[in-house]
Design an enzyme around this catalytic site. Structure first.
Site, PDB file in Angstrom:
ATOM      1  N   ASP A 153      10.801  -2.642 -13.194  1.00 49.26           N
ATOM      2  CA  ASP A 153      10.251  -2.840 -11.969  1.00 49.26           C
ATOM      3  C   ASP A 153       9.766  -4.397 -11.933  1.00 49.26           C
ATOM      4  O   ASP A 153      10.090  -5.256 -12.672  1.00 49.26           O
ATOM      5  CB  ASP A 153       8.915  -1.871 -11.785  1.00 49.26           C
ATOM      6  N   ASP A 249      10.825   0.749  -1.910  1.00 46.42           N
ATOM      7  CA  ASP A 249      10.956   2.267  -2.190  1.00 46.42           C
ATOM      8  C   ASP A 249      11.378   2.960  -0.928  1.00 46.42           C
ATOM      9  O   ASP A 249      11.286   2.648   0.025  1.00 46.42           O
ATOM     10  CB  ASP A 249       9.694   2.556  -2.499  1.00 46.42           C
TER      11      ASP A 249
END
Length: 443
Positions: A153, A249
């Protein structure tokens, strides 16, 4: 000390003129298929939930279709410190009493693979230990534990690793984005021709690439970049990982799914063997999406040759939604072993423009190595509508030596043969639904 230059040089090969990473054992050659804990459980994760998902992949028949990765997302470790002796991240013993290596063995015993999560920052997005400056020790830990997949991430980047310029991710909710996907008002944009592969973002993710390569003799770990589409990742992602996020996201709302589908539709030139755009994990089975929206979401992700990572609780998914995830023709298209390019739009459809996050392209086609072509018809409108595939408009069907305009057609959802269809095929679709056709030859 890792010799990053020699490792990087050894990893790269040319795929249709584009430099990409080739991994041993074909790891990353095709889009990854599997399950991830985040969309269903967030931080509320433990070995029981991971093993439930793993067992459901097997018992449901999903594993036989290629869903093989069982991925643990954020929050799997002790939150406030590393091991003071080894400097390794410590798996939370309350959540994973046998350690990550113990869970990995159980997953492997089912014939599946296991994934883990970290971030190219000082902490993960949920505030757990992350890997910047610790890439070597973390890659060694993952290999020792038997990890097969790393989702990496982009949270909590230290100031000395930030980029010189700001890069626009052309999503519907990104400030300053025009309807055509440009960002004219964005401050501090890079000069024309700037090489984003030399940016700090690319360098941060390359450090972990090289650390994973250094443990490759022990464990080949698929590298999934979750850099949110930053730093023009589509121009360098296939030099770094097997897949790369094109955006922020996903969530289980129709507007978000269409925005990501639209964004990805305009970046498909970069997809082929060894490298795949990732518009984020599947939301099939989550939220208040209609069955039609679930069907369209899965079909679009599959034909764009995106990773198909399930994000719902598999022990609670309805049979109707499980059937979508198990569509063998769409999975076969996504996993074609001899043809790596995705389906692409051959005309836009309802919005008649070039970029619209609410109404992605509606008419798609793609080739396979199986002797059939795929055609997808999508109704992006909020009401029922008719969509028509005209054979002469479809690149894979027009211009052949045989002047016949009749084709044998199968409905991929129902499995029904529609017979010999002349000139065109029309279908009435509910709001946000798709038809997917398998064109098996002339007739």
């Amino acid at each position: 000390m890792i010799n990053t230059a020699s490792i990087a040089a050894g990893l790269l090969l040319s795929v249709q003129g584009v430099r990409a990473i080739e991994r041993p054992n074909n790891v990353g050659r095709l889009p990854a298929l599997g399950w991830n804990s985040w969309n269903a459980f967030g931080c509320d994760i433990n070995e029981t939930k991971v093993m439930t998902a793993a067992n459901e992949l097997v018992s449901s028949g999903l594993s036989k279709l290629g869903y093989e990765y069982v991925n643990i997302d954020d929050c799997w470790s002790i939150q406030d410190h590393r091991d003071p002796t080894t400097d390794r991240i410590i798996p939370d013993p309350d959540k994973f009493p046998d350690g990550i290596n113990g869970t990995a063995k159980k997953v492997h015993d089912l014939g599946l693979k296991i994934g883990i999560y970290s971030s190219a920052g000082t902490e993960t997005c949920a505030g757990y230990p992350a890997s910047i400056g610790k890439e070597t020790i973390d890659a060694e830990s993952f290999a020792d534990w038997g990890i097969d997949y790393l989702k990496y991430d982009n949270c909590n980047v230290p100031s000395n690793w930030t980029d010189e310029y700001t890069y626009c991710v052309a999503e519907s909710d990104f400030p300053g984005v025009n309807p055509n996907g440009t960002c004219p008002g964005l401050d501090n944009q890079a000069p024309s021709g700037y090489d984003w592969s030399k940016s700090n973002t690319a360098k941060r993710f390359n450090v972990m690439r090289d650390a994973l390569a250094a443990v490759e003799d022990q464990r080949v770990i698929l590298y999934s970049l979750c850099e949110w589409g930053y730093a023009d990742v589509i121009s360098w992602g296939n030099q770094t990982g097997s897949s790369w996020r094109i955006s922020g996201d996903i969530n289980a709302t129709w507007d978000r799914i269409t925005a990501l589908a639209n964004l990805n539709a305009h970046q498909l030139d970069f997809v082929d063997f060894w490298g795949h755009n990732d518009p984020d994990m599947l939301e099939v089975g989550n939220g208040d999406l209609t069955i039609e929206e679930n069907r369209a979401h899965f079909a679009l992700w599959a034909i764009m040759k995106s990773p198909l990572i399930i994000g719902t609780a598999l022990d609670a998914i309805p049979d109707t939604h499980l059937a979508i995830l198990k569509n063998s023709d769409l999975i076969a298209f996504n996993q074609d072993p001899a043809y790596g390019k995705p389906a692409t739009p051959y005309k836009n459809g309802y919005n008649n423009g070039t970029y619209n996050p609410n109404y992605p392209p509606e008419f798609w086609s793609g080739s396979t190595s199986y002797g059939w072509n795929l055609v997808l018809l999508f109704n992006s409108e909020d009401a029922a509508a008719t969509r028509t595939a005209v054979w002469s408009e479809i690149p894979q069907l027009s211009g052949g030596r045989n002047s016949s305009s009749s084709y044998k057609v199968k409905d991929i959802w129902s499995g029904k043969n529609l017979g010999c269809v002349k000139d065109q095929y029309s279908v009435d679709l509910g709001a946000h639904d798709v038809a997917v056709l398998k064109i098996t030859g002339r007739c």
